[in-house]
Design a protein around this motif. Structure first.
Motif: not given
Length: 210
Positions: A32-37, A162-174, A186-187
């Protein structure tokens, strides 16, 4: 006696309750991908930083920051000491650069990770991967609950100041790999969504039958 619609609804709920257990088993396989905008995008300049706590445990896993090392400006990704690393690019010298990962490429244990990585350093550091190249992905490896997880951060670095951070995500399953830019659930989660919709339809039908 005639069955009440509520009794039928209860039996259907029990049947779908068993289905949720099966779906939960699928989640362990598919991940499962946990996504943050980041909304609005974080726009950083001189001396700014953006810390990310991927798993919400109260401990920052990495920080995207702008700093000056006394000789030049740089934008850098830093991992938390002892528990997080940044996918690095080998420029053939001793300096550590963050790898600009292409969207769709895999982030997993096959990459080399370091405690930090320069995204864009000042003049003379041609190994920088993010300077003025537009949106790119920083690959991340971090530890949570004694398990290893992989993630990404999408940034845009105009220059060393100068930089911009737009979004990030991680895979919750080890230990599961993640693709740069992947924000799907995920399905298993899609199946849960379908299950909820179906149960809502049953509930509405039961109310009409009463």
């Amino acid at each position: 006696p005639t069955r009440r619609s509520s009794d039928l609804f209860g039996k259907k709920l029990a049947r779908y309750g068993a289905l949720t257990l099966a779906i939960a088993g699928v989640a362990d396989v598919t991940g499962q991908v946990n996504y943050t905008d980041v909304e609005p995008d974080f726009v950083g300049g001189m001396g700014d930083d953006f810390a990310i706590d991927f798993d919400g445990d109260g401990n920052d896993d990495i920080t995207i920051l702008q700093s000056n090392n006394g000789n030049y400006e740089l934008v850098q990704a830093n991992g938390s000491v002892g528990s997080a690393g940044i996918a690095r690019f080998d420029a053939g010298n001793t300096y550590t650069y963050a790898s600009n990962i292409i969207e769709g490429d895999t982030i997993d244990g096959n990459l080399t990770f370091a405690s930090f990585g320069s995204a864009c350093a000042g003049p003379g550091y041609s190994g920088s991967q993010f300077c003025g190249t537009g949106e790119g992905f920083v690959g991340v490896e971090f530890s949570a609950g004694g398990n290893t997880h992989y993630g990404w951060v999408r940034i845009d670095v105009a220059d060393a100041s100068n930089f911009i951070v737009m979004d990030y995500a991680f895979e919750a399953t080890p230990n599961n790999a993640i693709e740069a830019g992947d924000s799907t659930l995920g399905s298993a989660n899609q199946a849960f969504s379908g299950l909820i919709d179906h149960l809502q339809q049953i509930g509405r039908a039961s109310c009409r039958e009463r």
